[in-house]
Design an enzyme around this catalytic site. Sequence first.
Site, PDB file in Angstrom:
ATOM      1  N   SER A  98      68.243  49.507  40.674  1.00  0.00           N
ATOM      2  CA  SER A  98      69.655  49.687  40.362  1.00  0.00           C
ATOM      3  C   SER A  98      69.806  51.066  39.723  1.00  0.00           C
ATOM      4  O   SER A  98      69.404  52.051  40.324  1.00  0.00           O
ATOM      5  CB  SER A  98      70.144  48.544  39.456  1.00  0.00           C
ATOM      6  OG  SER A  98      71.530  48.638  39.248  1.00  0.00           O
ATOM      7  N   ASP A 113      68.875  41.302  38.159  1.00  0.00           N
ATOM      8  CA  ASP A 113      68.775  40.960  39.577  1.00  0.00           C
ATOM      9  C   ASP A 113      67.318  41.063  40.035  1.00  0.00           C
ATOM     10  O   ASP A 113      66.608  42.002  39.678  1.00  0.00           O
ATOM     11  CB  ASP A 113      69.654  41.897  40.415  1.00  0.00           C
ATOM     12  CG  ASP A 113      69.724  41.478  41.875  1.00  0.00           C
ATOM     13  OD1 ASP A 113      69.611  40.268  42.158  1.00  0.00           O
ATOM     14  OD2 ASP A 113      69.886  42.367  42.727  1.00  0.00           O
ATOM     15  N   HIS A 153      71.571  48.842  44.185  1.00  0.00           N
ATOM     16  CA  HIS A 153      72.973  48.566  43.877  1.00  0.00           C
ATOM     17  C   HIS A 153      73.768  49.861  43.985  1.00  0.00           C
ATOM     18  O   HIS A 153      73.454  50.850  43.316  1.00  0.00           O
ATOM     19  CB  HIS A 153      73.111  47.982  42.469  1.00  0.00           C
ATOM     20  CG  HIS A 153      72.368  46.687  42.302  1.00  0.00           C
ATOM     21  ND1 HIS A 153      71.871  46.260  41.091  1.00  0.00           N
ATOM     22  CD2 HIS A 153      72.022  45.738  43.194  1.00  0.00           C
ATOM     23  CE1 HIS A 153      71.282  45.100  41.249  1.00  0.00           C
ATOM     24  NE2 HIS A 153      71.344  44.759  42.517  1.00  0.00           N
TER      25      HIS A 153
END
Length: 197
Positions: free
Chosen positions: A16, A136, A43
Amino acid sequence: MPLSNGGFDVVAIAASAGGLNAVGRILAELPSDFPASLVVIQHLDPRHRSLMADILARRTQLEVKEGEDGEQLRSGVVVIAPPNRHLLINADGTISLTQTELVHFVRPSADLLFESVAASFRDRVIAVVLTGTGSDGSMGLAAVKKMGGTIIAQDRDTSEFFGMPSAAIDTGNVDFVLPLEEIPAALMKLVAGEETE
């Protein structure tokens, strides 16, 4: 049906915040004949077309492309999840892209990638969790571990943001916690079927 002759078929990478640089540094060290396919979840802002595949392609000898629905995974090819799509790996090595609901507020979801790749390739999967905020990927790692896959997390000192690696490590499922610069060599040893320390 194994994709490769090595110890692993698929390297699934999740990142991310800070991830573009981290993924780029790993891919830059991998040879063009890397004997496994690579799938990257990063992301991204869902409102804009991603330039990630183009940027990474300039940093590596590997082919880098944005994933397409129904596409077959291939050794030595890096597939990037498109913005705002979950990327899943099917048992026949093809990609499914979906716009189903957000998972932990994100799409694409590393949890869904890890769960699908574990179900499809079982112990022939390496999951890598790199710099990023949030958690995540940590839930999906349970599936990778259950199926006998191998898990690597980036260490605190080299992570720009330690949220995702920390959440992964806290699950107790991570096999190796490594500084970013050591991850490419570990991947090469693992896919070649060699022991890593």
